[in-house]
Motif scaffolding. Structure first.
Motif, PDB file in Angstrom:
ATOM      1  N   LEU A 247       5.841   4.642   0.740  1.00  0.00           N
ATOM      2  CA  LEU A 247       5.268   3.973   0.541  1.00  0.00           C
ATOM      3  C   LEU A 247       4.640   3.084   1.498  1.00  0.00           C
ATOM      4  CD1 LEU A 247       4.377   4.781  -2.992  1.00  0.00           C
ATOM      5  CD2 LEU A 247       2.651   5.762  -1.694  1.00  0.00           C
ATOM      6  N   GLY A 248       4.837   2.196   1.377  1.00  0.00           N
ATOM      7  CA  GLY A 248       4.699   0.775   2.076  1.00  0.00           C
ATOM      8  C   GLY A 248       6.601   0.325   2.156  1.00  0.00           C
ATOM      9  N   THR A 249       7.345   0.963   3.462  1.00  0.00           N
ATOM     10  CA  THR A 249       8.391   0.884   3.297  1.00  0.00           C
ATOM     11  C   THR A 249       8.976   0.045   4.989  1.00  0.00           C
ATOM     12  OG1 THR A 249       8.687   2.555   3.770  1.00  0.00           O
ATOM     13  CG2 THR A 249       9.668   2.323   2.000  1.00  0.00           C
ATOM     14  N   LYS A 250      10.066  -0.219   4.865  1.00  0.00           N
ATOM     15  CA  LYS A 250      10.681  -0.753   6.174  1.00  0.00           C
ATOM     16  C   LYS A 250      12.021  -0.073   6.621  1.00  0.00           C
ATOM     17  CE  LYS A 250       9.277  -5.302   6.876  1.00  0.00           C
ATOM     18  NZ  LYS A 250       9.262  -6.522   7.128  1.00  0.00           N
ATOM     19  N   PHE A 251      11.267   1.668   6.829  1.00  0.00           N
ATOM     20  CA  PHE A 251      13.174   2.178   7.248  1.00  0.00           C
ATOM     21  C   PHE A 251      13.352   2.650   9.065  1.00  0.00           C
ATOM     22  CE2 PHE A 251      11.059   6.455   7.860  1.00  0.00           C
ATOM     23  CZ  PHE A 251       9.409   5.800   7.054  1.00  0.00           C
TER      24      PHE A 251
ATOM     25  N   GLU B 229       7.923   0.391  10.059  1.00  0.00           N
ATOM     26  CA  GLU B 229       7.485  -1.109   8.995  1.00  0.00           C
ATOM     27  C   GLU B 229       5.869  -0.515   8.753  1.00  0.00           C
ATOM     28  OE1 GLU B 229       8.096  -5.439  10.276  1.00  0.00           O
ATOM     29  OE2 GLU B 229       8.570  -4.081  11.997  1.00  0.00           O
ATOM     30  N   VAL B 230       5.927   0.944   7.800  1.00  0.00           N
ATOM     31  CA  VAL B 230       5.158   1.018   6.765  1.00  0.00           C
ATOM     32  C   VAL B 230       3.999  -0.050   5.556  1.00  0.00           C
ATOM     33  CG1 VAL B 230       3.652   2.809   5.751  1.00  0.00           C
ATOM     34  CG2 VAL B 230       5.698   3.074   7.297  1.00  0.00           C
ATOM     35  N   LYS B 231       2.689  -0.266   6.046  1.00  0.00           N
ATOM     36  CA  LYS B 231       2.268  -1.165   5.329  1.00  0.00           C
ATOM     37  C   LYS B 231       1.056  -0.059   4.145  1.00  0.00           C
ATOM     38  CE  LYS B 231      -1.796  -3.325   5.845  1.00  0.00           C
ATOM     39  NZ  LYS B 231      -3.090  -3.468   5.807  1.00  0.00           N
TER      40      LYS B 231
ATOM     41  N   GLU C 263      -2.995  -0.315  11.003  1.00  0.00           N
ATOM     42  CA  GLU C 263      -2.397  -1.009  10.696  1.00  0.00           C
ATOM     43  C   GLU C 263      -0.391  -1.664  10.647  1.00  0.00           C
ATOM     44  OE1 GLU C 263      -3.657  -4.855   8.885  1.00  0.00           O
ATOM     45  OE2 GLU C 263      -5.919  -4.473  10.004  1.00  0.00           O
ATOM     46  N   SER C 264       0.700  -0.203  10.371  1.00  0.00           N
ATOM     47  CA  SER C 264       2.038  -0.295   9.970  1.00  0.00           C
ATOM     48  C   SER C 264       2.130  -0.415  11.761  1.00  0.00           C
ATOM     49  CB  SER C 264       2.630   1.206   9.639  1.00  0.00           C
ATOM     50  OG  SER C 264       1.435   1.714   8.300  1.00  0.00           O
ATOM     51  N   VAL C 265       3.306  -0.559  11.742  1.00  0.00           N
ATOM     52  CA  VAL C 265       4.206  -0.901  12.979  1.00  0.00           C
ATOM     53  C   VAL C 265       5.124   0.333  13.765  1.00  0.00           C
ATOM     54  CG1 VAL C 265       4.906  -2.294  14.722  1.00  0.00           C
ATOM     55  CG2 VAL C 265       3.710  -2.848  13.007  1.00  0.00           C
ATOM     56  N   VAL C 266       5.170   0.515  14.255  1.00  0.00           N
ATOM     57  CA  VAL C 266       6.558   1.488  15.193  1.00  0.00           C
ATOM     58  C   VAL C 266       7.527   0.654  15.858  1.00  0.00           C
ATOM     59  CG1 VAL C 266       6.818   4.364  15.516  1.00  0.00           C
ATOM     60  CG2 VAL C 266       5.196   3.610  14.008  1.00  0.00           C
TER      61      VAL C 266
END
Lengths: 345, 196
Positions: free
Chosen positions: A206-210, A178-180, A144-147
């Motif tokens: 881990l969980g981040t936005k980049f 946007e990594v879950k 469910e991470s979004v790329v």
């Protein structure tokens, strides 16, 4: 013709009538059969009348004149030929095309299936997404991470993400992640991490936005939230931990990592269909146009290449960006297909 | 003259002129056979047309056949009997007709038999055939006119070979009851002849 001399004493007319050899003799006699039956008739003179009668029966039945109908043979054939022609016509018009369609459909389906199988097998169950020039695409990963993919970019990853293994993804071009966060609080395991492979770097989060931008051997990594570790193995190995707000650029041809002047927020502006010009030279803007929108650009005014701009321009399509730089620098832009020639007015 | 098998082979691979050659060759025999079942020429024509159009349509599915004649007779018989059935006509098989009339000789006969005796044999044969059932007449026709073997007749009439034997023997048994009365004079005349 050799005959087993049979016993004919009990023979009657009907016996002769159904005797195979006798029938054959009556219908297709030859010297040998005549000799045989003449000899027999002298041997059994009392059977001659019976033989005669049987012979008459056989001949009468056999020589019955064929019936000849009043109507003609050629007329009937014409009817049949007409019927056949009409049927052929129907076949050509309906059934054959249908058969052909069915045949080709089956063939196409088989080829398609074959291609799918080959693709699946050759990619080892990999899943990939590629965007065209000037197009964005959002991909939701199995966790469910979004790329979000910028134009002319691609990612691929293994279809099956096992929970016991780190999540891994490969990138070409530019994407915003946007990594879950899947790790349980206060417990960190290798398997909870998310790896992005870009150029020859491995980014671990881990969980981040980049945002990651990889063009022309230059990789820009901009961290907006969380933490991120850049790792380079092999020659010129290094490890760099990024904090939110950090933006680093790595030149793989020089094996050089340095801090970027541009803010991470500016680097992810494209996800909102904008281009933040903050700190970009004209040359860098033109690179974006080439990389993301597929133009090849000749700048006939080299003195302008290093001019800088600031501000944000809409970037839904390349024309918006071109409009802005034309106005700001007072340029003349001539276009031939995908080739732009930019000169000073 | 090409033989049946080659023509049949060419027809099966889509040569219409070969089918026409088969038609030309078998038109008269089949018509003659059909006429035994029905005196209606138009019906027989329809059956023939039906048969040949169907042969052409189904040529891809038609197997190589041991005997073209048997194949055609069997198919034709089936088509014709089906049509007669539709018209609710009973199965019939006519008595031979058009034989040499009284006073005529047997074809290619060596005049061994007196005309009177031949005439008496002929009328007795007709009487016997008239007494027979249609199926008995048909089997006599197939055996002595078409010169078919028992196995061929069995396949054509859709009987077992033993039933075919039985049917033929019954027919011949009917014939036996119509043997001509050979009188002494004729017998003496015959004895004096050398050849049969």
């Amino acid at each position: 013709m050799e005959h087993q001399q049979g016993n004919y004493t009990d023979y009657t007319t009907t016996s002769f009538f159904k005797d195979e050899t006798f029938i054959r003799h009556v219908l297709k006699w030859d010297d040998a059969s005549i000799a045989y039956w003449v000899q027999l008739s002298t041997q059994y003179p009392d059977k001659r009348a019976a033989m005669e009668e049987a012979r008459a029966w056989i001949l009468l039945l056999n020589r019955e004149p064929a019936y000849s109908p009043a109507t003609g043979k050629s007329l009937l054939w014409e009817k049949i030929a007409g019927n056949i022609a009409a049927d052929e016509q129907r076949q050509r018009r309906y059934y054959r095309p249908m058969k052909l369609v069915a045949k080709w459909t089956a063939a196409a389906a088989a080829v398609l299936l074959f291609m799918v199988v080959v693709r699946e097998l050759s990619s080892h169950g990999q899943r990939s997404y590629t965007t065209a020039f000037g197009k964005h695409e959002q991909v939701v990963l199995p966790d469910e991470s979004v790329v979000t993919l910028n134009g002319n970019s691609s990612i691929h990853y293994s279809r099956t993400w096992k929970s016991a293994k780190p999540r891994e993804i490969w990138l070409n071009g530019e994407a915003y992640f946007e990594v879950k966060h899947v790790a349980i609080k206060n417990r960190w395991q290798q398997s909870d991490s998310f790896h992005v492979h870009v150029s020859n770097l491995a980014l671990t989060v881990l969980g981040t936005k980049f945002n990651v931008r990889n063009r022309r051997n230059i990789t820009e990594i901009s961290l907006l939230e969380g933490s991120l570790r850049i790792e380079k193995n092999g020659p010129g190995a290094f490890v760099k931990i990024l904090k939110p707000g950090d933006a680093f650029v790595y030149d793989s041809s020089k094996q050089l990592l340095k801090e970027m002047e541009r803010k991470p927020q500016a680097n992810k502006a494209w996800t909102a269909n904008e281009l933040d010009l903050d700190g970009y030279t004209l040359r860098e803007i033109l690179n974006v146009l080439e990389d993301n929108y597929g133009y090849s650009i000749t700048l006939d005014a080299p003195e302008l290449a290093q001019k800088r701009l600031s501000g944000t321009v809409p970037a839904a399509n390349a024309d918006d960006i071109l409009f802005v730089i034309r106005k700001v620098f007072n340029l003349k832009i001539s276009q031939k297909a995908n080739h732009l020639i930019i000169s000073q007015n | 003259m090409q033989d049946d098998k080659d023509i049949w082979e060419a027809f099966r691979s889509g040569d219409e002129s070969s089918l026409q050659r088969i038609f030309d060759k078998y038109y008269t025999p089949l018509f003659n056979y059909g006429h035994k079942f029905s005196a209606d020429d138009h019906l027989i024509e329809d059956a023939l047309q039906n048969l040949f159009v169907r042969l052409w349509k189904n040529r891809d599915g038609i197997k190589d056949t041991g005997s073209v004649k048997n194949y055609l007779y069997k198919s034709f018989r089936r088509v014709l009997l089906r049509m007669l059935e539709v018209q609710q006509r009973e199965y019939s098989f006519s008595v031979p007709e058009g034989w040499p009339g009284p006073g005529q000789e047997l074809p290619y006969d060596q005049t061994l038999i007196s005309r009177e005796r031949l005439e008496s044999i002929r009328s007795n044969l007709v009487a016997a055939l008239e007494k027979m059932t249609p199926r008995q007449r048909e089997i006599i026709h197939l055996r002595y006119y078409e010169e078919m073997e028992y196995e061929e007749i069995a396949a054509l009439m859709q009987l077992s070979v033993s039933s075919t034997y039985k049917l033929l023997y019954k027919a011949i048994d009917t014939l036996r009851q119509y043997l001509s009365k050979t009188d002494l004079l004729i017998l003496l005349a015959v004895v004096s002849l050398k050849k049969i």
